[in-house]
Each structure stands twice: as C-alpha cells, then as structure tokens.
Design a protein around this motif. Structure first.
Motif, PDB file in Angstrom:
ATOM      1  N   MET A   1       0.844  -1.173   0.000  1.00 50.69           N
ATOM      2  CA  MET A   1       0.000   0.000   0.000  1.00 50.69           C
ATOM      3  C   MET A   1       0.895   1.243   0.000  1.00 50.69           C
ATOM      4  O   MET A   1       1.852   1.336   0.754  1.00 50.69           O
ATOM      5  N   LYS A   2       0.546   2.186  -0.848  1.00 53.90           N
ATOM      6  CA  LYS A   2       1.337   3.395  -0.993  1.00 53.90           C
ATOM      7  C   LYS A   2       1.068   4.338   0.180  1.00 53.90           C
ATOM      8  O   LYS A   2      -0.089   4.577   0.537  1.00 53.90           O
ATOM      9  N   PRO A   3       2.126   4.905   0.804  1.00 50.07           N
ATOM     10  CA  PRO A   3       1.888   5.827   1.920  1.00 50.07           C
ATOM     11  C   PRO A   3       1.254   7.125   1.423  1.00 50.07           C
ATOM     12  O   PRO A   3       1.522   7.578   0.309  1.00 50.07           O
ATOM     13  N   VAL A   4       0.413   7.699   2.267  1.00 51.52           N
ATOM     14  CA  VAL A   4      -0.275   8.941   1.924  1.00 51.52           C
ATOM     15  C   VAL A   4       0.700  10.094   2.085  1.00 51.52           C
ATOM     16  O   VAL A   4       1.366  10.217   3.109  1.00 51.52           O
ATOM     17  N   GLN A   5       0.801  10.921   1.060  1.00 47.37           N
ATOM     18  CA  GLN A   5       1.672  12.084   1.149  1.00 47.37           C
ATOM     19  C   GLN A   5       1.002  13.141   1.999  1.00 47.37           C
ATOM     20  O   GLN A   5      -0.161  13.459   1.794  1.00 47.37           O
ATOM     21  N   LYS A   6       1.759  13.675   2.941  1.00 41.37           N
ATOM     22  CA  LYS A   6       1.241  14.739   3.786  1.00 41.37           C
ATOM     23  C   LYS A   6       1.798  16.053   3.277  1.00 41.37           C
ATOM     24  O   LYS A   6       2.975  16.170   2.982  1.00 41.37           O
ATOM     25  N   LYS A   7       0.939  17.035   3.142  1.00 46.33           N
ATOM     26  CA  LYS A   7       1.350  18.338   2.644  1.00 46.33           C
ATOM     27  C   LYS A   7       0.903  19.408   3.612  1.00 46.33           C
ATOM     28  O   LYS A   7      -0.003  19.208   4.408  1.00 46.33           O
ATOM     29  N   LYS A   8       1.572  20.541   3.530  1.00 46.24           N
ATOM     30  CA  LYS A   8       1.255  21.673   4.373  1.00 46.24           C
ATOM     31  C   LYS A   8       1.390  22.931   3.531  1.00 46.24           C
ATOM     32  O   LYS A   8       2.127  22.969   2.558  1.00 46.24           O
ATOM     33  N   LEU A   9       0.715  23.972   3.915  1.00 40.84           N
ATOM     34  CA  LEU A   9       0.767  25.240   3.212  1.00 40.84           C
ATOM     35  C   LEU A   9       1.845  26.109   3.848  1.00 40.84           C
ATOM     36  O   LEU A   9       1.841  26.311   5.060  1.00 40.84           O
ATOM     37  N   CYS A  10       2.780  26.619   3.037  1.00 40.64           N
ATOM     38  CA  CYS A  10       3.853  27.478   3.547  1.00 40.64           C
ATOM     39  C   CYS A  10       3.253  28.803   4.004  1.00 40.64           C
ATOM     40  O   CYS A  10       2.420  29.389   3.318  1.00 40.64           O
ATOM     41  N   PHE A  11       3.669  29.273   5.191  1.00 38.10           N
ATOM     42  CA  PHE A  11       3.147  30.531   5.728  1.00 38.10           C
ATOM     43  C   PHE A  11       3.483  31.727   4.840  1.00 38.10           C
ATOM     44  O   PHE A  11       2.704  32.647   4.709  1.00 38.10           O
ATOM     45  N   MET A  12       4.651  31.718   4.241  1.00 42.05           N
ATOM     46  CA  MET A  12       5.142  32.905   3.550  1.00 42.05           C
ATOM     47  C   MET A  12       4.793  32.944   2.065  1.00 42.05           C
ATOM     48  O   MET A  12       4.324  33.945   1.572  1.00 42.05           O
ATOM     49  N   GLY A  14       2.772  30.546   0.318  1.00 46.55           N
ATOM     50  CA  GLY A  14       1.448  30.017   0.011  1.00 46.55           C
ATOM     51  C   GLY A  14       1.446  28.796  -0.877  1.00 46.55           C
ATOM     52  O   GLY A  14       0.404  28.461  -1.427  1.00 46.55           O
ATOM     53  N   THR A  15       2.553  28.114  -1.022  1.00 43.39           N
ATOM     54  CA  THR A  15       2.582  26.895  -1.815  1.00 43.39           C
ATOM     55  C   THR A  15       2.518  25.682  -0.894  1.00 43.39           C
ATOM     56  O   THR A  15       2.900  25.751   0.273  1.00 43.39           O
ATOM     57  N   TYR A  16       2.034  24.553  -1.455  1.00 40.91           N
ATOM     58  CA  TYR A  16       1.996  23.312  -0.686  1.00 40.91           C
ATOM     59  C   TYR A  16       3.351  22.614  -0.810  1.00 40.91           C
ATOM     60  O   TYR A  16       3.951  22.604  -1.879  1.00 40.91           O
ATOM     61  N   ASP A  25       7.048  24.155   9.049  1.00 41.77           N
ATOM     62  CA  ASP A  25       6.056  25.188   8.784  1.00 41.77           C
ATOM     63  C   ASP A  25       6.363  25.968   7.517  1.00 41.77           C
ATOM     64  O   ASP A  25       5.547  26.764   7.068  1.00 41.77           O
ATOM     65  N   PHE A  26       7.535  25.769   6.948  1.00 41.50           N
ATOM     66  CA  PHE A  26       7.957  26.530   5.774  1.00 41.50           C
ATOM     67  C   PHE A  26       8.453  25.584   4.705  1.00 41.50           C
ATOM     68  O   PHE A  26       8.978  24.505   4.997  1.00 41.50           O
ATOM     69  N   CYS A  27       8.362  26.008   3.451  1.00 40.59           N
ATOM     70  CA  CYS A  27       8.786  25.148   2.343  1.00 40.59           C
ATOM     71  C   CYS A  27      10.300  25.111   2.205  1.00 40.59           C
ATOM     72  O   CYS A  27      10.844  24.175   1.625  1.00 40.59           O
ATOM     73  N   PRO A  45       2.753  36.443  10.060  1.00 43.05           N
ATOM     74  CA  PRO A  45       1.505  35.711  10.257  1.00 43.05           C
ATOM     75  C   PRO A  45       1.589  34.809  11.481  1.00 43.05           C
ATOM     76  O   PRO A  45       2.666  34.377  11.882  1.00 43.05           O
ATOM     77  N   ARG A  46       0.410  34.540  12.088  1.00 46.16           N
ATOM     78  CA  ARG A  46       0.389  33.685  13.284  1.00 46.16           C
ATOM     79  C   ARG A  46       0.668  32.248  12.904  1.00 46.16           C
ATOM     80  O   ARG A  46       0.129  31.730  11.936  1.00 46.16           O
ATOM     81  N   ARG A  47       1.491  31.591  13.680  1.00 46.55           N
ATOM     82  CA  ARG A  47       1.784  30.186  13.446  1.00 46.55           C
ATOM     83  C   ARG A  47       0.801  29.331  14.229  1.00 46.55           C
ATOM     84  O   ARG A  47       0.165  29.792  15.157  1.00 46.55           O
ATOM     85  N   GLY A  48       0.686  28.080  13.843  1.00 47.02           N
ATOM     86  CA  GLY A  48      -0.195  27.155  14.557  1.00 47.02           C
ATOM     87  C   GLY A  48      -1.550  27.013  13.893  1.00 47.02           C
ATOM     88  O   GLY A  48      -2.335  26.157  14.244  1.00 47.02           O
ATOM     89  N   LEU A  49      -1.849  27.862  12.905  1.00 51.63           N
ATOM     90  CA  LEU A  49      -3.128  27.751  12.206  1.00 51.63           C
ATOM     91  C   LEU A  49      -3.027  26.835  10.994  1.00 51.63           C
ATOM     92  O   LEU A  49      -4.024  26.513  10.378  1.00 51.63           O
ATOM     93  N   ASN A  50      -1.826  26.431  10.657  1.00 53.11           N
ATOM     94  CA  ASN A  50      -1.586  25.643   9.458  1.00 53.11           C
ATOM     95  C   ASN A  50      -1.622  24.156   9.812  1.00 53.11           C
ATOM     96  O   ASN A  50      -0.767  23.670  10.518  1.00 53.11           O
ATOM     97  N   LYS A  51      -2.596  23.432   9.304  1.00 53.10           N
ATOM     98  CA  LYS A  51      -2.712  22.015   9.631  1.00 53.10           C
ATOM     99  C   LYS A  51      -2.166  21.156   8.508  1.00 53.10           C
ATOM    100  O   LYS A  51      -2.095  21.580   7.349  1.00 53.10           O
ATOM    101  N   VAL A  52      -1.805  19.948   8.845  1.00 51.91           N
ATOM    102  CA  VAL A  52      -1.298  18.995   7.863  1.00 51.91           C
ATOM    103  C   VAL A  52      -2.489  18.417   7.119  1.00 51.91           C
ATOM    104  O   VAL A  52      -3.487  18.016   7.712  1.00 51.91           O
ATOM    105  N   ILE A  53      -2.381  18.379   5.794  1.00 56.56           N
ATOM    106  CA  ILE A  53      -3.436  17.807   4.970  1.00 56.56           C
ATOM    107  C   ILE A  53      -2.837  16.755   4.075  1.00 56.56           C
ATOM    108  O   ILE A  53      -1.627  16.713   3.850  1.00 56.56           O
TER     109      ILE A  53
END
Length: 150
Positions: A1-12, A14-16, A25-27, A45-53
């Motif tokens: 089974m292929k592992p699910v890629q986890k992505k996050k949005l860069c605070f500065m 705005g790219t995943y 927290d940053f790319c 910008p405030r940190r901690g609002l960015n969740k892993v998707i």
C-alpha cells in the motif's frame, strides 16, 4: 500500500510542500528567513493555524452534477403505453390519426422525463392542456376520477 503524502501550506509563499514525518512550517530556508525578518518587524503571520493535509484533500475534484437526461418519446409511443383516452376531453383518440402528447407533471415543476409522465392528447386539446398549471391538472384528474367511479 502506498503511503499517503502529507502536505502543508507554507506561511510565507502560500505553496503546498511535502511534510513527511518532520514538523515543518515553511517550504524552505528562504521562506523561514522571510518569516523571521517579518517577526522582528512585528507583522508576521500567526503560526499554529496551518494544519497537515493529505494530497486527497488538496487535489480533491469538485463534484459535477450530471446533465438532466431527457428521454425522447414519440406521440405514438405515448399513445401505445396509455389506454388511448385524451386526458383533456376524455374521448378516445384514433390510433391511426394524428395525436399529441404532453407532460402530466411538467419538468419545470419537478416532473421526471419518463414515459409514465407523458399523457396522450388530441391535437385540438394540446393548447388547453399546456395552458393549465400543474395544480389545475391534479385537480382535474381528481374530479375526473370521481366522475368515472360514480
């Protein structure tokens, strides 16, 4: 089974970006340094609002509603499927002559485009039938049913 890629949005920028198993927290280093400079100036910008998707969340296709399907029935098909009586004047329709058909419950009022929703009409009765509202048709049908039963 292929592992699910986890992505996050860069605070500065705005790219995943891929997170993996690390708490990022940053790319990259450039965005992290931009954040530190902005933090010193007091407008970061405030940190901690960015969740892993997951990638399924990011690239989830929007649901598309299917086009309504309108079935095509000839007037002869409608006449053959019915008892051969005009629903407007309640007289028999000559099967060898011309006839018309209409919607029992119009499509605009929520009727379905099926053969059971089509009714046979004389050509002369078609204009009166089309002018009547859906409520008037239901009322006429109830009254006609009482007359036939009596």
């Amino acid at each position: 089974m292929k592992p699910v890629q986890k992505k996050k949005l860069c605070f500065m920028c705005g790219t995943y970006f891929d997170v993996g198993s690390q708490p990022k927290d940053f790319c990259g280093a450039a965005c992290r340094m931009r954040y530190m400079r902005a933090k010193r100036k007091g407008n970061a910008p405030r940190r901690g609002l960015n969740k892993v998707i997951t990638t399924e969340d990011v690239f989830k296709p929007e649901p598309v509603e299917p086009e309504p399907v309108t079935m095509v029935f000839s007037n002869a098909d409608v006449l053959a499927a019915s008892d051969g009586v005009c629903v407007e004047c309640y007289k028999l329709i000559d099967r060898s002559g011309p006839c018309a058909s209409g919607w029992l419950l119009p499509l605009e009022a929520g009727g379905e485009p099926v053969l059971a929703n089509r009714v046979p009409l004389h050509i002369a009765c078609k204009a009166r039938w089309e002018a009547r509202t859906a409520n008037g048709r239901a009322r006429k049908k109830r009254i006609a049913g009482k007359r036939r039963d009596a």
